[in-house]
Every structure is written in structure tokens, then in C-alpha cells.
Design a protein around this motif. Structure first.
Motif, short mmCIF file in Angstrom:
data_model
loop_
_atom_site.label_atom_id
_atom_site.label_comp_id
_atom_site.label_asym_id
_atom_site.label_seq_id
_atom_site.Cartn_x
_atom_site.Cartn_y
_atom_site.Cartn_z
N LYS A 91 -53.76 47.06 30.57
CA LYS A 91 -55.12 47.43 31.02
C LYS A 91 -55.25 48.93 31.31
O LYS A 91 -56.36 49.44 31.39
N GLY A 92 -54.13 49.61 31.50
CA GLY A 92 -54.17 51.04 31.79
C GLY A 92 -53.99 51.92 30.58
O GLY A 92 -53.80 53.13 30.70
N VAL A 93 -54.05 51.34 29.39
CA VAL A 93 -53.80 52.07 28.14
C VAL A 93 -55.11 52.44 27.46
O VAL A 93 -56.02 51.61 27.37
N SER A 94 -55.18 53.68 27.01
CA SER A 94 -56.35 54.16 26.27
C SER A 94 -55.88 54.88 25.01
O SER A 94 -54.73 55.29 24.91
N ILE A 95 -56.79 55.04 24.07
CA ILE A 95 -56.53 55.87 22.89
C ILE A 95 -57.37 57.12 23.04
O ILE A 95 -58.59 57.04 23.22
N LEU A 96 -56.70 58.28 22.99
CA LEU A 96 -57.42 59.55 22.99
C LEU A 96 -57.43 60.10 21.57
O LEU A 96 -56.40 60.09 20.89
N LEU A 97 -58.55 60.58 21.13
CA LEU A 97 -58.67 61.24 19.84
C LEU A 97 -58.44 62.73 20.07
O LEU A 97 -59.30 63.41 20.63
N VAL A 98 -57.25 63.20 19.69
CA VAL A 98 -56.88 64.58 19.98
C VAL A 98 -56.61 65.35 18.69
O VAL A 98 -56.26 64.77 17.67
N GLU A 99 -56.78 66.66 18.79
CA GLU A 99 -56.53 67.56 17.68
C GLU A 99 -55.41 68.51 18.07
O GLU A 99 -55.13 68.69 19.25
N HIS A 100 -54.77 69.11 17.09
CA HIS A 100 -53.68 70.04 17.38
C HIS A 100 -54.21 71.24 18.16
O HIS A 100 -55.32 71.71 17.92
N GLY A 101 -53.42 71.68 19.14
CA GLY A 101 -53.83 72.81 19.95
C GLY A 101 -52.77 73.13 20.99
O GLY A 101 -51.68 72.53 20.99
N PRO A 102 -53.07 74.06 21.89
CA PRO A 102 -52.12 74.45 22.93
C PRO A 102 -51.67 73.24 23.75
O PRO A 102 -52.48 72.38 24.10
N GLY A 103 -50.36 73.19 24.01
CA GLY A 103 -49.80 72.08 24.77
C GLY A 103 -49.28 70.96 23.89
O GLY A 103 -48.73 69.99 24.40
N LEU A 104 -49.46 71.07 22.57
CA LEU A 104 -48.94 70.08 21.63
C LEU A 104 -47.96 70.77 20.69
O LEU A 104 -48.32 71.74 20.02
N THR A 105 -46.73 70.27 20.66
CA THR A 105 -45.71 70.78 19.76
C THR A 105 -45.31 69.69 18.79
O THR A 105 -45.10 68.54 19.19
N VAL A 106 -45.22 70.04 17.50
CA VAL A 106 -44.77 69.12 16.47
C VAL A 106 -43.37 69.54 16.07
O VAL A 106 -43.14 70.70 15.70
N SER A 107 -42.42 68.60 16.13
CA SER A 107 -41.02 68.91 15.79
C SER A 107 -40.85 69.11 14.30
O SER A 107 -41.77 68.87 13.51
N LYS A 108 -39.64 69.48 13.92
CA LYS A 108 -39.31 69.51 12.50
C LYS A 108 -39.32 68.08 11.98
O LYS A 108 -39.31 67.12 12.77
N ASP A 109 -39.34 67.92 10.67
CA ASP A 109 -39.33 66.59 10.09
C ASP A 109 -38.07 65.85 10.50
O ASP A 109 -36.97 66.43 10.49
N LEU A 110 -38.21 64.59 10.85
CA LEU A 110 -37.06 63.76 11.21
C LEU A 110 -36.42 63.22 9.93
O LEU A 110 -37.15 62.86 8.99
N PRO A 111 -35.10 63.15 9.88
CA PRO A 111 -34.44 62.66 8.65
C PRO A 111 -34.66 61.15 8.46
O PRO A 111 -34.58 60.39 9.42
N LYS A 112 -34.95 60.76 7.21
CA LYS A 112 -35.20 59.36 6.89
C LYS A 112 -34.43 58.98 5.63
O LYS A 112 -34.14 59.84 4.80
N LEU A 113 -34.16 57.69 5.48
CA LEU A 113 -33.51 57.20 4.26
C LEU A 113 -34.50 57.05 3.13
O LEU A 113 -34.18 57.25 1.97
N GLY A 114 -35.72 56.65 3.44
CA GLY A 114 -36.73 56.43 2.41
C GLY A 114 -38.09 56.85 2.90
O GLY A 114 -38.23 57.48 3.93
N TYR A 115 -39.12 56.48 2.15
CA TYR A 115 -40.51 56.79 2.45
C TYR A 115 -40.66 58.28 2.76
O TYR A 115 -41.12 58.68 3.82
N LYS A 116 -40.24 59.10 1.79
CA LYS A 116 -40.21 60.54 2.00
C LYS A 116 -41.49 61.25 1.53
O LYS A 116 -41.57 62.46 1.60
N GLY A 117 -42.47 60.49 1.10
CA GLY A 117 -43.70 61.09 0.62
C GLY A 117 -44.56 61.66 1.74
O GLY A 117 -45.49 62.42 1.49
N VAL A 118 -44.25 61.28 2.97
CA VAL A 118 -44.99 61.79 4.12
C VAL A 118 -43.98 62.06 5.23
O VAL A 118 -43.01 61.32 5.39
#
Length: 180
Positions: A91-118
Motif C-alpha cells: 500500500k505504500g508503493v507508488s510509481i513515479l514518472l521520472v526523467e534523467h537529471g541531477p541526482g540520478l546516475t546510470v552505471s556502466k552496462d552490466l555484463p550479460k550472457l544473452g539479450y545484448k540488443g539492449v
């Protein structure tokens, strides 16, 4: 991308739909959803990413991992706690629609065995500020049910990809067996 579009169609306010859906349809905006947390496993209710009311918006802190489309997205449907003390927890969970900006960091790509198209990355929210109108549908506490509904589309997509990969593996194996 498709799951976020479904969430917007089913639950978004008219303003949210008008803001995002036309640009999502043309590809100008690419979307992703952020559910999984580094230590959360498959228990989404145990999330620790929190969005606390702060002035006319929210202050977001936490991390999400294995987020497909993370680096190239412009819109993130972020599943987070807006009421960490709520019982039952969902009941305490919400979805926020957010865009990239200050305070958000995206890491480098994580290694995967498959599904490398994204790419898949980790998102770290550290003092990220979201607008008060970022809550999907405009009402806090409905995010868990909204996301479960949206994931039905995602499950169909995953099953379809798995079928395609299985068919390609079978075709390759049959071709190889016939050559031998």
C-alpha cells in the motif's frame, strides 16, 4: 517501453498521457521501468528506494539494478516507497514518472550472457528531485497493483523472445546435425 506505455494508458492522468505517449509513439521518448533492487531479489515489496515528500515534490534515494534500456531512456517508471510505514507494505508503493537529471546516475552496462540488443544498467538515485505531478495517476499508494498489471505485457514479451531464441537454437542445431 511498451509496459510503460501500457501503464500510462491504463493509469496515467490526461496530462501524463499527453506529455509522454505521443513522443513515445514516435520514438522521440524511449521509456523503461525500474523495479529490481541490488539486494531485493524478487520481493518487490521489500524495496528500499524511497520518495519522500519535500516541498512541492519528492526527494528520491535508492538504487535499482538490471534496468533494461536504462542509458538510452528518457523516461523511467520508477517503483518506490512513498509511505515506508504503510501496512500492508504494497500500500505504500507508488510509481513515479521520472526523467534523467541531477541526482540520478546510470552505471556502466552490466555484463550479460544473452539479450545484448539492449543495455542493462544500475540506476542510483541520490537526492533526485521529482515533481509533485510525477506520481502515475496522481494518487500515491497504487503503484504495486499498477506495475503488476503492466508486467502482464512484459511477460508476453519475454515468452515471445524465449520462443524465438529456442526456435533459432533448434534451427541451428538441426542444420549442423544435417551437415555432419
Amino acid at each position: 517501453h511498451t509496459v510503460v506505455a501500457k501503464l500510462l494508458v491504463a493509469f496515467g492522468t490526461m496530462e501524463q498521457q499527453d506529455r509522454y505517449l505521443p513522443k513515445m509513439a514516435t520514438g522521440e521518448i524511449r521509456a523503461t521501468m525500474a523495479l529490481t533492487e541490488p539486494d531485493g531479489g524478487s520481493d518487490l515489496q521489500a524495496m528500499t528506494t524511497v520518495a519522500r515528500r519535500d516541498g512541492d515534490g519528492y526527494l528520491v534515494n535508492g538504487a535499482k539494478t538490471w534496468i533494461s534500456n536504462a542509458r538510452r531512456s528518457q523516461l523511467i517508471a520508477l517503483m518506490c516507497k512513498t509511505d515506508p510505514a504503510a501496512e500492508p507494505k504494497h500500500k505504500g508503493v507508488s510509481i513515479l514518472l521520472v526523467e534523467h537529471g541531477p541526482g540520478l546516475t546510470v552505471s556502466k552496462d552490466l555484463p550479460k550472457l544473452g539479450y545484448k540488443g539492449v543495455e542493462s544498467c544500475e540506476l542510483v538515485f541520490d537526492g533526485y528531485r521529482a515533481h509533485s505531478d510525477a506520481v502515475l495517476g496522481g494518487v500515491e499508494g497504487r503503484g504495486f497493483a499498477q506495475m503488476m498489471n503492466g508486467l502482464e505485457t512484459g511477460r508476453i514479451q519475454v515468452a515471445s523472445r524465449a520462443l524465438g531464441v529456442a526456435q533459432a537454437a533448434f534451427d541451428d542445431a538441426l542444420r549442423y546435425a544435417q551437415e555432419r
